[in-house]
Design an enzyme around this catalytic site. Sequence first.
Site, PDB file in Angstrom:
ATOM      1  N   LYS A 137       0.907  -1.129  -0.029  1.00 24.78           N
ATOM      2  CA  LYS A 137       0.498   0.154   0.037  1.00 24.78           C
ATOM      3  C   LYS A 137       0.892   1.138  -0.238  1.00 24.78           C
ATOM      4  O   LYS A 137       0.047   2.448  -0.341  1.00 24.78           O
ATOM      5  CB  LYS A 137      -0.995  -0.012   1.290  1.00 24.78           C
ATOM      6  CG  LYS A 137      -0.312   0.179   2.539  1.00 24.78           C
ATOM      7  CD  LYS A 137      -1.551   0.044   4.126  1.00 24.78           C
ATOM      8  CE  LYS A 137      -0.535   0.509   4.979  1.00 24.78           C
ATOM      9  NZ  LYS A 137      -0.493   2.110   4.919  1.00 24.78           N
ATOM     10  N   ASP A 138       2.250   0.942   0.030  1.00 30.98           N
ATOM     11  CA  ASP A 138       2.757   2.342   0.464  1.00 30.98           C
ATOM     12  C   ASP A 138       3.457   2.542  -0.935  1.00 30.98           C
ATOM     13  O   ASP A 138       5.019   3.442  -1.376  1.00 30.98           O
ATOM     14  CB  ASP A 138       4.201   1.850   1.259  1.00 30.98           C
ATOM     15  CG  ASP A 138       3.111   2.274   2.717  1.00 30.98           C
ATOM     16  OD1 ASP A 138       2.383   2.678   2.571  1.00 30.98           O
ATOM     17  OD2 ASP A 138       3.994   1.738   3.730  1.00 30.98           O
ATOM     18  N   ARG A 146      -7.436   8.998   4.078  1.00 32.80           N
ATOM     19  CA  ARG A 146      -8.876   8.165   3.883  1.00 32.80           C
ATOM     20  C   ARG A 146      -9.193   7.747   5.188  1.00 32.80           C
ATOM     21  O   ARG A 146     -10.417   7.079   4.856  1.00 32.80           O
ATOM     22  CB  ARG A 146      -8.242   6.871   3.483  1.00 32.80           C
ATOM     23  CG  ARG A 146      -9.156   5.823   3.129  1.00 32.80           C
ATOM     24  CD  ARG A 146      -7.867   3.955   2.855  1.00 32.80           C
ATOM     25  NE  ARG A 146      -7.085   4.281   3.531  1.00 32.80           N
ATOM     26  CZ  ARG A 146      -7.430   2.518   4.534  1.00 32.80           C
ATOM     27  NH1 ARG A 146      -8.291   2.464   5.288  1.00 32.80           N
ATOM     28  NH2 ARG A 146      -6.576   3.300   5.574  1.00 32.80           N
ATOM     29  N   ARG A 147      -8.869   7.456   6.291  1.00 35.12           N
ATOM     30  CA  ARG A 147      -9.856   6.365   7.459  1.00 35.12           C
ATOM     31  C   ARG A 147     -10.562   7.633   8.030  1.00 35.12           C
ATOM     32  O   ARG A 147     -11.106   7.539   8.528  1.00 35.12           O
ATOM     33  CB  ARG A 147      -8.295   6.189   8.623  1.00 35.12           C
ATOM     34  CG  ARG A 147      -8.137   4.928   7.809  1.00 35.12           C
ATOM     35  CD  ARG A 147      -6.157   4.753   8.418  1.00 35.12           C
ATOM     36  NE  ARG A 147      -5.770   3.547   8.723  1.00 35.12           N
ATOM     37  CZ  ARG A 147      -4.398   3.346   8.830  1.00 35.12           C
ATOM     38  NH1 ARG A 147      -3.888   4.226   9.091  1.00 35.12           N
ATOM     39  NH2 ARG A 147      -4.300   1.780   8.261  1.00 35.12           N
ATOM     40  N   ARG A 163       2.101  11.314  13.958  1.00 35.48           N
ATOM     41  CA  ARG A 163       3.508  10.778  13.229  1.00 35.48           C
ATOM     42  C   ARG A 163       4.005   9.870  14.021  1.00 35.48           C
ATOM     43  O   ARG A 163       3.459  10.052  15.220  1.00 35.48           O
ATOM     44  CB  ARG A 163       4.075  11.400  12.485  1.00 35.48           C
ATOM     45  CG  ARG A 163       3.260  12.517  11.590  1.00 35.48           C
ATOM     46  CD  ARG A 163       3.485  14.209  11.250  1.00 35.48           C
ATOM     47  NE  ARG A 163       3.067  14.805  10.538  1.00 35.48           N
ATOM     48  CZ  ARG A 163       3.057  15.902  10.900  1.00 35.48           C
ATOM     49  NH1 ARG A 163       3.357  16.375  11.531  1.00 35.48           N
ATOM     50  NH2 ARG A 163       2.307  16.325   9.991  1.00 35.48           N
ATOM     51  N   ARG A 222       2.980   5.544  18.072  1.00 34.42           N
ATOM     52  CA  ARG A 222       1.583   6.125  18.113  1.00 34.42           C
ATOM     53  C   ARG A 222       0.891   4.708  19.266  1.00 34.42           C
ATOM     54  O   ARG A 222       0.173   5.770  19.599  1.00 34.42           O
ATOM     55  CB  ARG A 222       1.017   5.231  16.980  1.00 34.42           C
ATOM     56  CG  ARG A 222       2.296   6.332  15.565  1.00 34.42           C
ATOM     57  CD  ARG A 222       1.027   5.778  14.414  1.00 34.42           C
ATOM     58  NE  ARG A 222       2.147   6.263  13.309  1.00 34.42           N
ATOM     59  CZ  ARG A 222       1.325   6.107  12.588  1.00 34.42           C
ATOM     60  NH1 ARG A 222      -0.178   6.889  11.983  1.00 34.42           N
ATOM     61  NH2 ARG A 222       1.613   6.725  11.459  1.00 34.42           N
ATOM     62  N   CYS A 243      -1.318  11.155  -3.120  1.00 32.77           N
ATOM     63  CA  CYS A 243      -0.422  10.053  -1.364  1.00 32.77           C
ATOM     64  C   CYS A 243      -1.418  10.476  -0.916  1.00 32.77           C
ATOM     65  O   CYS A 243      -1.582   9.781  -0.113  1.00 32.77           O
ATOM     66  CB  CYS A 243       0.936   9.636  -1.225  1.00 32.77           C
ATOM     67  SG  CYS A 243       1.129  11.925  -1.701  1.00 32.77           S
TER      68      CYS A 243
END
Length: 545
Positions: free
Chosen positions: A77-78, A125-126, A143, A149, A233
């Site tokens: 996905k990256d 997106r989330r 970040r 996180r 992106c």
Amino acid sequence: MRLRLGTRGSALAVAQSEMVADALRARGHEVELVRIRTGGDVERGSLTRVGGVGVFAAELRVALLDGVCDFAVHSLKDLPTAPVPGLMIAAIPERADARDALCARDGLTFDQLEPGAQVGTGSPRRVAQLRALRPDLRYVDIRGNVGTRLARVAGGDLSAVVLAAAGLERLGMTEHITDHLDILPAPGQGALALECRAADREIAIELGALDHAPTRLAVEAEREVLAALGGGCAAPIAAHGRNGELEAGVFALDGGASARVAVPLSGAAGSAAAGELLQLGAAEVADLGETRPSRLAELHDDSSLWGGSSVLAGLRVLVPRVDAGSLVGSLRSAGAEVVAEPVQRRVTLQPGGSLSGADWVALTSPATVDVLAELGLEIPEGARVAAVGEATAEAARQRGISVDLIPVGPSSAATLVEAWPDGIGRVVVPGSALSSNVLADGLRAKGYDVHLIPVYTMEPLPDVPEKLAEEYRQGLFDAVVILSGSMARAVDSLLGWPEGIRVVAFGPPSAAALRALGVEVAAEAATQDAEGLIRAISHLQKGQS
């Protein structure tokens, strides 16, 4: 066949690379992980060959093109959808869980979060999809790596964070998941890409044995949605192929609108879904070309996203102790990925003296406070108590001990001596049998009668986890932090000092012990506190010492 697998040093990158390496080893291949560093190790000008890619993915690809390694493992996905000339994705193994996961305090689910709760995620997106479900929550742009996180939830800064379930699974951290979210994932989420040079046909064939055709069909269709929409992106575009169907969507960042379609999963499904989304007005729902510097999500730590002069993002640091407390937390807050693993253990000693008759008792570490309680030794009535720093003072207060003297500044024996008032009397210093004489000599010079009472010592563990030892030998740490002379000796006996390891000393005693062992000190903290340590490590990032 002997294969060199290029990897970043982050925990997730190593975990994903080791999964693939083990699969290839099971097929009879010899696989060596090769650490690809960022910063000065790759000539920045060469990155233009793979422009449009996040810097860490780009450096892996440059290493491939330059022959430094034979293949690399990416989180699919990256990766941008555009191919890189000279490289090919030789295999896409079977996909892991593609869902997004909530990691919340107190085991809360998404529906149970109280209105106004702060939810951290770096993904538009989330945010777009979650805001449509719960507009009453506050979504905070965050970040850092997975550990950083999650630490923000544990520390109470956030109520929850949203992470890829696959990444947590690969890190063995699924216990942090409190809910799986009913939203569409990013194209390719949960899948890995094995990339090699297109000209290396033999390597491509061997890697191709790990390809999972149903996964490749699904993720290629998902990525075609992104490519056909011209998605940047940062565009809130999602797609998921499963159970013979491709579902895709574009979402407004305010959660107020969306365009969603579902088409049969086939080789042309991505283009078909994108076409239907455009007919539904997807271009009006969101800016499909929205871009920003690559975040590379949970796989990498993009140092361009961290502010301040002391930036540790992208650095993987070994702290050979689990109870380093605020030091580890501060390193993580500065962006470092920290592995804390003990190399020594505390051994309680029967004291050869008594605290009775003391005018002063000097406490030099939280460990001393714990051992005094274990031995049943109490501070004599009327004795004043000095603590070497705030952490030691807080440990004393938690044991019901009042502290009369705490020096301002770094926690060190020299700072305590400087703060100690001139006078006379008996000073008892319980502590480690391995402690230096800095405190005792300094107080004697001020006229005090000083008595050292060893109540514990430190000894190396019999061994360390093999996984840690292997990563250390392979150079998958940017630095190792040495907090004491005993720690230096324990690392020396258990792990050694492989070529290229950069050693950071917490202060003069640690530095002296390292040099006595013949170890080069790459950096030394000017002050014995978190700020001093962060500055010392940040010098490594800048190529200083």
